[in-house]
Design an enzyme around this catalytic site. Structure first.
Site, PDB file in Angstrom:
ATOM      1  N   ARG A 123       0.850  -1.194   0.000  1.00  0.00           N
ATOM      2  CA  ARG A 123       0.000   0.000   0.000  1.00  0.00           C
ATOM      3  C   ARG A 123       0.883   1.241   0.000  1.00  0.00           C
ATOM      4  O   ARG A 123       1.024   1.946   1.003  1.00  0.00           O
ATOM      5  CB  ARG A 123      -0.954  -0.047   1.182  1.00  0.00           C
ATOM      6  CG  ARG A 123      -1.740  -1.349   1.237  1.00  0.00           C
ATOM      7  CD  ARG A 123      -2.923  -1.293   2.144  1.00  0.00           C
ATOM      8  NE  ARG A 123      -4.083  -0.788   1.424  1.00  0.00           N
ATOM      9  CZ  ARG A 123      -5.304  -0.742   1.949  1.00  0.00           C
ATOM     10  NH1 ARG A 123      -5.506  -1.150   3.180  1.00  0.00           N
ATOM     11  NH2 ARG A 123      -6.307  -0.279   1.245  1.00  0.00           N
ATOM     12  N   GLN A 128      -1.101   2.754  -5.986  1.00  0.00           N
ATOM     13  CA  GLN A 128      -2.502   3.100  -5.753  1.00  0.00           C
ATOM     14  C   GLN A 128      -3.421   2.667  -6.889  1.00  0.00           C
ATOM     15  O   GLN A 128      -4.537   2.203  -6.655  1.00  0.00           O
ATOM     16  CB  GLN A 128      -2.632   4.611  -5.531  1.00  0.00           C
ATOM     17  CG  GLN A 128      -2.173   5.057  -4.155  1.00  0.00           C
ATOM     18  CD  GLN A 128      -2.358   6.546  -3.934  1.00  0.00           C
ATOM     19  OE1 GLN A 128      -2.533   7.312  -4.879  1.00  0.00           O
ATOM     20  NE2 GLN A 128      -2.328   6.961  -2.688  1.00  0.00           N
ATOM     21  N   ASP A 131      -4.432  -0.959  -6.513  1.00  0.00           N
ATOM     22  CA  ASP A 131      -4.969  -1.336  -5.206  1.00  0.00           C
ATOM     23  C   ASP A 131      -6.402  -1.865  -5.308  1.00  0.00           C
ATOM     24  O   ASP A 131      -7.374  -1.134  -5.124  1.00  0.00           O
ATOM     25  CB  ASP A 131      -4.910  -0.129  -4.266  1.00  0.00           C
ATOM     26  CG  ASP A 131      -5.195  -0.501  -2.826  1.00  0.00           C
ATOM     27  OD1 ASP A 131      -5.602  -1.650  -2.558  1.00  0.00           O
ATOM     28  OD2 ASP A 131      -5.030   0.371  -1.946  1.00  0.00           O
ATOM     29  N   SER A 134      -8.676  -1.608  -2.131  1.00  0.00           N
ATOM     30  CA  SER A 134      -9.346  -0.325  -1.938  1.00  0.00           C
ATOM     31  C   SER A 134     -10.516  -0.149  -2.900  1.00  0.00           C
ATOM     32  O   SER A 134     -11.593   0.298  -2.512  1.00  0.00           O
ATOM     33  CB  SER A 134      -8.350   0.831  -2.118  1.00  0.00           C
ATOM     34  OG  SER A 134      -7.432   0.863  -1.054  1.00  0.00           O
ATOM     35  N   TYR A 227      -3.019  -0.098   8.452  1.00  0.00           N
ATOM     36  CA  TYR A 227      -3.985  -0.865   9.217  1.00  0.00           C
ATOM     37  C   TYR A 227      -3.837  -0.564  10.704  1.00  0.00           C
ATOM     38  O   TYR A 227      -2.809  -0.056  11.166  1.00  0.00           O
ATOM     39  CB  TYR A 227      -3.785  -2.375   9.005  1.00  0.00           C
ATOM     40  CG  TYR A 227      -4.089  -2.850   7.618  1.00  0.00           C
ATOM     41  CD1 TYR A 227      -5.397  -3.094   7.215  1.00  0.00           C
ATOM     42  CD2 TYR A 227      -3.072  -3.072   6.703  1.00  0.00           C
ATOM     43  CE1 TYR A 227      -5.677  -3.548   5.934  1.00  0.00           C
ATOM     44  CE2 TYR A 227      -3.334  -3.524   5.412  1.00  0.00           C
ATOM     45  CZ  TYR A 227      -4.645  -3.760   5.049  1.00  0.00           C
ATOM     46  OH  TYR A 227      -4.915  -4.202   3.790  1.00  0.00           O
TER      47      TYR A 227
END
Length: 370
Positions: A123, A128, A131, A134, A227
């Site tokens: 991450r 991105q 991802d 997400s 996280y």
């Protein structure tokens, strides 16, 4: 490589019950073809997302045996009967559950398959666009609010009528990751009074940025990779007591708290459910790893203490059109990283994305390959 010297990308039909997404959509096929790749789609692969074979063909793909491709794209992991269909030396990309399904990963490696799990992609800023966690969490967060609104026997927005004014529903979202923030934003758009909570205090600003209030319980648990870390026993006891007291003031509670590789933390106790208003709703998005609600039955909808508790296991599959489009963009970005300018497979394990996402080497050494 497969049939010709041209690298092939295969898109197979999903077999997991309830899975309606497809790993690649027609609008992205042209992008891969321009990179010198040949795309083969298994017949019926897009049926769940309302994409007929002819649409893929018009986009430049061929309908045929996608399992024999050099790079095979999937959503869910291959089933036991599907593993033998993968060609030795090929590359598999998908949601492979490497932390919970280690036996399947071992089977892939033994079969000579190099596998990349999208949930293992680091991450980082550069990743991105790849991802998938997400992108699919965003779909789940949106869908969770619609699920709650359908089951709540009250309006979400405040309504003023000749017969009187109905107050807005009060919605609490536990966990302010991608799914949680999307849930808060969606509930706000529907007119609910929204509140968010997370053990990471730095996300309070993000919660407020989508128009929600911040529930401060005085507990912080900042972990690695974006996280939350696992709470200590003392912290967990304090958190649950304060949450239990707070939950009683909400009509809807949506839970999204996950700790990678571990059972989901219990945030909503039976006592908390008992304290909710009659007709209240809990939507637990952590059911796959046990659930955040003590009364959750993963994959089922139950009623306890006059509160409906839903634990859907695959909400993105309920919105297969846009979920597939987002996922396909993630996979396309990853495939382009694995292929060089001449359209050849080039696995550069010095790249932290390639190294991090690889969960099975299939006989390859981490020295790169062209």
């Amino acid at each position: 490589m497969a049939d010709t010297d041209q690298l092939t990308v295969g898109v197979v039909r999903e077999s997991e019950p309830g899975e309606r997404r497809v790993a690649l959509v027609p609008k992205l096929i042209e992008r891969l073809v321009k990179r010198g790749l040949r795309v083969v789609v298994e017949s019926g692969a897009g049926a769940g997302a309302r994409l007929e074979d002819a649409v893929f063909e018009r986009a430049g793909a061929r309908i045929g045996d996608a399992w024999g491709a050099d790079i095979v794209l999937k959503v869910a992991p291959p089933g036991e009967a599907e593993l033998p269909r993968l060609r030795e030396g090929s590359v598999l990309i998908g949601f492979l559950r490497p932390l919970s399904d280690v036996d399947r990963i071992a089977e892939l490696e033994k079969a000579g398959i190099t596998a990349f799990a999208v949930e293992s992609i680091p991450r980082i800023t550069r990743a991105q666009a790849m991802d998938a966690l997400s992108s699919q969490s965003s779909v789940a967060g949106y869908r969770s609010v619609l699920l709650a609104a359908e089951r709540l026997p009250r309006f979400f927005p405040m309504l003023t009528t000749a017969a009187g004014t109905m107050p807005p529903a009060k919605v609490l979202v536990l966990g302010a990751g991608v799914a949680g923030l999307q849930a808060l934003a969606t509930a706000k758009r529907l007119g609910a009074q929204t509140t968010g909570y997370d053990v990471r205090p730095e996300v309070a600003e993000q919660v407020r940025s989508v128009g929600a209030n911040w529930l401060d319980l005085g507990i912080e648990a900042v972990g690695e990779g974006g996280y939350a870390r696992e709470l200590t026993e003392e912290e967990r006891a304090g958190q649950q007591q304060r949450l239990t007291e707070a939950i009683g003031g909400f009509d809807v509670v949506i839970t999204t708290a996950l700790v990678p590789g571990r059972r989901a933390p219990t945030l909503v106790t039976a006592e908390a459910v008992r304290g909710m208003p009659a007709g209240g709703v809990v939507v637990d998005l952590a059911g796959e790893t046990g659930g955040n609600c003590e009364l959750t039955e993963p994959g089922r909808e139950v009623v306890a203490h006059d509160v409906t508790i839903c634990s859907p296991l695959n909400l993105p599959a309920e919105m297969p059109a846009h979920a597939s489009e987002l996922y396909a963009r993630n996979l396309t970005e990853l495939v382009e990283l694995l292929v060089d300018a001449e359209g050849r497979l080039a696995l550069d394990f010095s790249d932290e994305i390639v190294k991090g996402a690889c969960v099975a080497l299939g006989g390859r050494e981490k020295k790169g390959e062209s």
